[in-house]
Design a protein around this motif. Structure first.
Motif, PDB file in Angstrom:
ATOM      1  N   THR A  36       0.830  -1.200   0.000  1.00  0.00           N
ATOM      2  CA  THR A  36       0.000   0.000   0.000  1.00  0.00           C
ATOM      3  C   THR A  36       0.868   1.255   0.000  1.00  0.00           C
ATOM      4  N   GLN A  37       1.969   1.231   0.740  1.00  0.00           N
ATOM      5  CA  GLN A  37       2.895   2.362   0.683  1.00  0.00           C
ATOM      6  C   GLN A  37       3.341   2.621  -0.757  1.00  0.00           C
ATOM      7  N   LEU A  38       3.705   1.552  -1.462  1.00  0.00           N
ATOM      8  CA  LEU A  38       4.192   1.732  -2.834  1.00  0.00           C
ATOM      9  C   LEU A  38       3.092   2.239  -3.760  1.00  0.00           C
ATOM     10  N   SER A  39       1.848   1.874  -3.486  1.00  0.00           N
ATOM     11  CA  SER A  39       0.762   2.406  -4.313  1.00  0.00           C
ATOM     12  C   SER A  39       0.626   3.909  -4.118  1.00  0.00           C
ATOM     13  N   LEU A  40       0.874   4.398  -2.908  1.00  0.00           N
ATOM     14  CA  LEU A  40       0.835   5.839  -2.658  1.00  0.00           C
ATOM     15  C   LEU A  40       2.046   6.536  -3.270  1.00  0.00           C
ATOM     16  N   VAL A  41       3.202   5.881  -3.237  1.00  0.00           N
ATOM     17  CA  VAL A  41       4.374   6.437  -3.922  1.00  0.00           C
ATOM     18  C   VAL A  41       4.084   6.555  -5.413  1.00  0.00           C
ATOM     19  N   ARG A  42       3.462   5.544  -5.961  1.00  0.00           N
ATOM     20  CA  ARG A  42       3.156   5.529  -7.394  1.00  0.00           C
ATOM     21  C   ARG A  42       2.133   6.617  -7.757  1.00  0.00           C
ATOM     22  N   ALA A  43       1.242   6.938  -6.823  1.00  0.00           N
ATOM     23  CA  ALA A  43       0.157   7.884  -7.114  1.00  0.00           C
ATOM     24  C   ALA A  43       0.534   9.338  -6.837  1.00  0.00           C
ATOM     25  N   ASN A  44       1.519   9.564  -5.969  1.00  0.00           N
ATOM     26  CA  ASN A  44       1.866  10.922  -5.555  1.00  0.00           C
ATOM     27  C   ASN A  44       3.358  11.152  -5.725  1.00  0.00           C
ATOM     28  N   GLN A  45       3.805  12.274  -5.178  1.00  0.00           N
ATOM     29  CA  GLN A  45       5.232  12.569  -5.160  1.00  0.00           C
ATOM     30  C   GLN A  45       5.842  12.259  -3.794  1.00  0.00           C
ATOM     31  N   VAL A  46       5.195  11.385  -3.022  1.00  0.00           N
ATOM     32  CA  VAL A  46       5.774  10.963  -1.752  1.00  0.00           C
ATOM     33  C   VAL A  46       6.841   9.903  -2.014  1.00  0.00           C
ATOM     34  N   ILE A  47       7.736   9.725  -1.044  1.00  0.00           N
ATOM     35  CA  ILE A  47       8.747   8.676  -1.094  1.00  0.00           C
ATOM     36  C   ILE A  47       8.578   7.797   0.142  1.00  0.00           C
ATOM     37  N   ALA A  48       9.189   6.622   0.129  1.00  0.00           N
ATOM     38  CA  ALA A  48       9.002   5.668   1.228  1.00  0.00           C
ATOM     39  C   ALA A  48      10.316   4.985   1.554  1.00  0.00           C
ATOM     40  N   LEU A  49      10.484   4.634   2.832  1.00  0.00           N
ATOM     41  CA  LEU A  49      11.618   3.827   3.302  1.00  0.00           C
ATOM     42  C   LEU A  49      11.118   2.397   3.440  1.00  0.00           C
ATOM     43  N   VAL A  50      11.658   1.483   2.620  1.00  0.00           N
ATOM     44  CA  VAL A  50      11.119   0.125   2.550  1.00  0.00           C
ATOM     45  C   VAL A  50      12.240  -0.898   2.743  1.00  0.00           C
ATOM     46  N   PRO A  51      12.084  -1.844   3.686  1.00  0.00           N
ATOM     47  CA  PRO A  51      13.071  -2.927   3.814  1.00  0.00           C
ATOM     48  C   PRO A  51      13.093  -3.782   2.544  1.00  0.00           C
ATOM     49  N   ARG A  52      14.252  -4.272   2.182  1.00  0.00           N
ATOM     50  CA  ARG A  52      14.353  -5.060   0.948  1.00  0.00           C
ATOM     51  C   ARG A  52      13.542  -6.352   1.015  1.00  0.00           C
ATOM     52  N   LEU A  53      13.481  -6.972   2.193  1.00  0.00           N
ATOM     53  CA  LEU A  53      12.688  -8.192   2.301  1.00  0.00           C
ATOM     54  C   LEU A  53      11.202  -7.921   2.087  1.00  0.00           C
ATOM     55  N   ALA A  54      10.768  -6.706   2.410  1.00  0.00           N
ATOM     56  CA  ALA A  54       9.348  -6.381   2.321  1.00  0.00           C
ATOM     57  C   ALA A  54       8.950  -5.860   0.954  1.00  0.00           C
ATOM     58  N   ARG A  55       9.902  -5.702   0.056  1.00  0.00           N
ATOM     59  CA  ARG A  55       9.637  -4.974  -1.183  1.00  0.00           C
ATOM     60  C   ARG A  55       9.204  -5.902  -2.307  1.00  0.00           C
ATOM     61  N   PRO A  56       7.975  -5.760  -2.773  1.00  0.00           N
ATOM     62  CA  PRO A  56       7.556  -6.506  -3.960  1.00  0.00           C
ATOM     63  C   PRO A  56       8.211  -5.907  -5.202  1.00  0.00           C
ATOM     64  N   PRO A  57       8.094  -6.534  -6.360  1.00  0.00           N
ATOM     65  CA  PRO A  57       8.647  -5.932  -7.583  1.00  0.00           C
ATOM     66  C   PRO A  57       8.103  -4.521  -7.782  1.00  0.00           C
TER      67      PRO A  57
END
Length: 305
Positions: A234-255
């Motif tokens: 869900t964080q990445l969907s908001l990054v994709r929709a806006n100009q926000v950025i996110a701090l994401v662990p590599r294990l948690a990161r989908p493609p």
């Protein structure tokens, strides 16, 4: 002769404080757990529990039994594992694994196909639990193997009867849209780069929120946090929709897909991940097989686009 099931029930009641919670952990009804405790009291001739408000407490006799129980369970487990190890050491049966969500996604799921090919008679039963609960499950005998991570740089307290093995170091990267100004940088990001940025972060109380607070501690102004979301997809969907950025662990990161990129940090946050099991199960072919496959898991070690 004391029944093992009754002994296990008493230990769970002692740890959790109520018959209902012990029953939930053991997979029985509260009535069944109560009957086991009553049989135990008939077998030894003295009460082992006393009422205390809405819960129960151990009597001195009950505490003495619980204190001696670990030696009994460890001896039984060593007997079982010795039998399994001499049967050609072939992993078989069901291994109960407990792990945090991103450990399941990034470590367990990728190794399951290889494990199935190598050990066709071994089945994993995976349950999501946070590290503290997972260690309790191992200690109580409700699970066989746990994946746990440290909390804000501090390892989870490991009960004495448990052993552990380092499995992986997880690292956080910053994810943004491909058109974001930070995406053009070809070097690790610094605190200065993060000044004035707008964020979606994990909620307070999570390890990743602690990562975020340390990451922006040197940024002159308070960070502009627009969204608080626990789920990384869900964080990445908001990054994709806006100009926000996110701090994401590599294990948690989908493609990430074509629209997003990740950038490494000059001082990236990290968490250490360990597998834990009871020392009395050291000889378990199933545990050793899973540990071997975890060591071969192809986890992200860099920050690819």
């Amino acid at each position: 002769m004391v029944e093992i099931g009754a002994l296990r029930a008493l230990r769970s009641v002692a740890a959790l404080g109520t018959l209902a919670r012990a029953a939930e952990e053991l997979g029985f009804t509260p009535s069944a757990v109560s009957q086991q405790i009553k049989r135990l009291e008939r077998q030894i001739g003295v009460p082992v529990l006393a009422p205390a408000g809405r819960g129960v407490v151990l009597t001195p006799a009950g505490q003495a039994i619980v204190d001696a129980a670990p030696e009994v369970f460890q001896a039984l487990e060593r007997c079982a594992e010795a039998a399994r190890s001499v049967a050609e050491g072939a992993p078989r049966g069901t291994l109960r694994v407990v792990a945090f969500s991103t450990g399941i996604r990034g470590l367990l799921a990728p190794m399951i196909p290889r494990l199935s090919a190598r050990c066709p008679d071994l089945r994993l039963h995976i349950t999501e639990q946070d590290p503290e609960q997972a260690l309790h499950s191992i200690h109580s005998g409700a699970a066989d193997l746990a994946l746990v991570h440290d909390a804000d740089g501090l390892p989870a307290p490991l009960p004495v009867p448990l052993a552990q093995h380092h499995v992986h170091t997880d690292i956080g990267d910053v994810v943004m849209r491909r058109t974001h100004p930070l995406a053009r940088l070809d070097r690790p990001l610094t605190s200065a780069d993060l000044a004035g940025q707008t964020w979606v972060t994990s909620p307070p109380g999570t390890v990743c929120h602690q990562w975020f607070r340390r990451l922006v501690a040197d940024v002159p102004d308070d960070p502009d946090v627009r969204h608080l979301v626990d789920d990384f997809s869900t964080q990445l969907s908001l990054v994709r929709a806006n100009q926000v950025i996110a701090l994401v662990p590599r294990l948690a990161r989908p493609p990430l897909g074509e629209g997003l990129v990740s950038r490494p940090l000059g001082r990236p946050p990290k968490r250490e991940i360990h597998a834990a099991w009871r020392r009395s199960a050291d000889a378990s072919p199933a545990i050793q097989a899973v540990l071997a496959e975890l060591g071969r898991t192809d986890t992200p070690t860099s920050s690819p686009d």
